[in-house]
Design a protein around this motif. Structure first.
Motif, short mmCIF file in Angstrom:
data_model
loop_
_atom_site.label_atom_id
_atom_site.label_comp_id
_atom_site.label_asym_id
_atom_site.label_seq_id
_atom_site.Cartn_x
_atom_site.Cartn_y
_atom_site.Cartn_z
N GLY A 15 0.86 -1.32 -0.02
CA GLY A 15 -0.26 0.01 -0.08
C GLY A 15 1.09 1.31 0.30
N GLN A 16 2.17 1.56 0.80
CA GLN A 16 2.33 2.79 0.76
C GLN A 16 3.87 2.56 -0.93
N GLY A 17 3.63 1.49 -1.56
CA GLY A 17 4.44 1.65 -2.00
C GLY A 17 3.53 2.37 -3.32
N LEU A 18 1.91 1.69 -3.03
CA LEU A 18 1.31 2.41 -4.48
C LEU A 18 1.33 3.94 -4.20
N ARG A 19 1.43 3.88 -2.75
CA ARG A 19 0.83 5.75 -2.83
C ARG A 19 2.36 6.33 -2.97
N GLU A 20 3.09 5.99 -3.00
CA GLU A 20 4.50 6.73 -2.93
C GLU A 20 4.28 6.44 -4.90
N MET A 21 3.70 5.79 -5.64
CA MET A 21 3.88 5.31 -6.99
C MET A 21 2.92 6.58 -7.74
N MET A 22 1.76 7.22 -6.65
CA MET A 22 0.77 7.96 -6.81
C MET A 22 1.61 9.06 -6.91
N ALA A 56 -8.96 -10.42 -9.36
CA ALA A 56 -9.64 -10.14 -8.33
C ALA A 56 -9.34 -9.03 -7.43
N ALA A 57 -8.83 -10.04 -5.72
CA ALA A 57 -8.07 -9.30 -5.64
C ALA A 57 -6.63 -8.05 -5.58
N TRP A 58 -6.32 -8.21 -6.68
CA TRP A 58 -5.38 -7.16 -7.06
C TRP A 58 -6.16 -5.97 -7.98
N ARG A 59 -7.59 -6.35 -8.53
CA ARG A 59 -7.84 -4.81 -9.17
C ARG A 59 -8.62 -4.50 -6.90
N ARG A 60 -9.06 -5.26 -6.94
CA ARG A 60 -9.45 -4.57 -5.79
C ARG A 60 -8.23 -3.78 -4.76
N LEU A 61 -7.05 -3.98 -4.82
CA LEU A 61 -6.56 -3.44 -3.85
C LEU A 61 -6.07 -2.15 -5.23
N PHE A 62 -5.89 -1.87 -5.90
CA PHE A 62 -5.35 -0.77 -6.22
C PHE A 62 -6.58 0.07 -6.21
N GLN A 63 -7.58 -0.70 -6.93
CA GLN A 63 -8.75 0.57 -5.85
C GLN A 63 -9.11 1.03 -4.49
N GLN A 64 -8.73 0.20 -3.77
CA GLN A 64 -8.65 1.07 -2.47
C GLN A 64 -8.09 1.83 -2.31
N HIS A 65 -6.23 2.48 -2.95
CA HIS A 65 -5.98 2.69 -3.40
C HIS A 65 -5.67 3.57 -3.91
N GLY A 66 -7.18 4.05 -4.77
CA GLY A 66 -7.46 5.18 -5.75
C GLY A 66 -7.18 5.42 -6.76
N LEU A 67 -6.96 4.24 -7.13
CA LEU A 67 -5.90 3.76 -8.77
C LEU A 67 -7.75 3.30 -9.49
N GLU A 68 -7.45 3.59 -10.80
CA GLU A 68 -8.72 3.82 -11.60
C GLU A 68 -8.05 2.31 -12.75
N VAL A 69 -9.04 1.16 -13.00
CA VAL A 69 -7.85 0.37 -13.67
C VAL A 69 -9.02 0.80 -15.05
N GLU A 70 -7.59 0.72 -15.77
CA GLU A 70 -8.31 1.00 -17.44
C GLU A 70 -8.10 -0.44 -18.31
N ARG A 71 -6.77 -1.49 -18.07
CA ARG A 71 -6.74 -2.28 -18.30
C ARG A 71 -6.29 -2.78 -18.45
N ILE A 72 -6.38 -4.92 -18.49
CA ILE A 72 -5.46 -5.39 -17.50
C ILE A 72 -5.42 -6.56 -19.00
N ALA A 73 -4.07 -6.94 -19.20
CA ALA A 73 -3.66 -7.66 -19.91
C ALA A 73 -2.67 -8.57 -19.87
N ALA A 74 -2.64 -10.02 -20.15
CA ALA A 74 -1.42 -11.10 -20.08
C ALA A 74 -0.11 -10.41 -19.58
N ASP A 75 0.33 -11.08 -19.08
CA ASP A 75 1.71 -10.83 -19.46
C ASP A 75 2.70 -13.01 -20.13
#
Length: 240
Positions: A118-125, A167-186
Motif C-alpha cells: 500500500g505504501q509503495g502504491l501511494r508513493e508511485m501515485m 479480483a484481489a489485485w483489482r481491489r487492492l489498486f481500487q482501494q488505493h485510489g487507482l482506476e483500472v484502465e486495462r488488464i493484459a496477460a503477460d
C-alpha cells in the motif's frame, strides 16, 4: 516477515550471482512501452528497475528514463544497460523524487515483494503527474501452471511474496485510489522460445515453441501467470 535489510541483502546476492540473466532479455520490454503508448519527450520512472532493460528500451524511444531499485547490485547492472538513465538506490516505499514528476510509472514483477504494498502504491501515485499512467505487473495466485504442478509461487517466493488473484489485485489498486484502465496477460513466458540461444534451442523447441505459444493464448485471463495492469489515479481520489 523479513526486514528491509534482509530483503536488500537477498536481492544483492541474487543479482550478483545471476547478473543480467536474472531478467527476461532486453527485447522483451518494448511491449510495456507499447501498452503505455509512451511518447518521446516524456519522463518514465521504473520502480524496482532490476537490470535496467526497460530503461534501455525507453531511452531508445527518446523517453527520459529514471530507475530506482533497493539492490545496489541491480543498480550497477542497470547503469551498464542504460548509461544515460538517471539511477538511484532506494526502496519503492520511499521514493526520493518530487511529487508530480513523471508521465509514466512502471513496476514490473516487484510490487508483490514489497514489505508494504500500500505504501509503495501511494508513493508511485505521489510522484506521478496528474493524469499519468501506471503500469504494474504482478503474479497470479490462480495461475493454471501452479495448479497442474502442485506448487505455488514465482522463482523469488522465498523473499516475502504476496500472491493475489485477479479480483484481489483489482481491489487492492481500487482501494488505493487507482482506476483500472486495462488488464493484459503477460505472455512472455510463452514467447521466450523465440529468443533462445542457437536459433530457438533446437528442432524440438522450434516445433513445440509455436504450439505452446498458441495454446497460451487460449488460457483465460484469470488463469494466466502474470497480469499487466494499466492504471490511473481515479477521479476525485486523494493520495492517503
Amino acid at each position: 516477515m523479513p526486514t528491509a535489510p534482509e530483503v536488500k541483502a537477498w536481492y544483492n546476492r541474487h543479482y550478483a550471482a545471476k547478473g543480467p540473466q536474472s531478467m527476461r532479455p532486453p527485447q522483451a520490454y518494448g511491449v510495456f512501452l507499447d501498452l503505455l503508448d509512451a511518447r518521446p519527450g516524456t519522463r518514465l520512472l521504473d520502480v524496482s528497475c532490476g537490470s535496467g532493460f526497460l530503461l534501455q528500451a525507453a531511452r531508445a524511444r527518446g523517453i527520459e528514463a529514471v530507475g530506482v531499485d533497493l539492490s545496489d547490485a541491480a543498480v550497477r547492472l542497470a547503469r551498464r544497460a542504460a548509461p544515460t538513465a538517471r539511477l538511484a538506490v532506494g526502496a519503492g516505499e520511499q521514493l526520493a523524487f518530487q511529487s508530480g514528476t513523471f508521465d509514466y510509472v512502471t513496476c514490473l514483477g516487484s510490487l508483490e515483494h514489497f514489505l508494504d504494498m500500500g505504501q509503495g502504491l501511494r508513493e508511485m501515485m505521489r510522484v506521478a503527474k496528474p493524469g499519468a499512467q501506471l503500469c504494474i505487473m504482478v503474479p497470479n495466485r490462480d495461475f493454471i501452471g501452479w495448479k497442474i504442478l502442485g506448487h505455488q509461487g514465482t522463482a523469488q517466493q522465498d523473499i516475502n511474496e504476496h500472491l493475489l488473484s485477479l479480483a484481489a489485485w483489482r481491489r487492492l489498486f481500487q482501494q488505493h485510489g487507482l482506476e483500472v484502465e486495462r488488464i493484459a496477460a503477460d505472455r512472455w513466458h510463452a514467447r521466450r522460445w523465440r529468443s533462445a540461444p542457437g536459433g530457438g534451442g533446437g528442432v524440438a523447441r522450434l516445433v513445440t515453441g509455436p504450439v505452446l505459444e498458441a495454446a497460451w493464448h487460449l488460457v483465460p485471463l484469470v488463469w494466466q501467470y502474470q497480469f499487466v495492469f494499466l492504471l490511473r489515479q481515479a477521479r476525485g481520489s486523494r493520495i492517503p
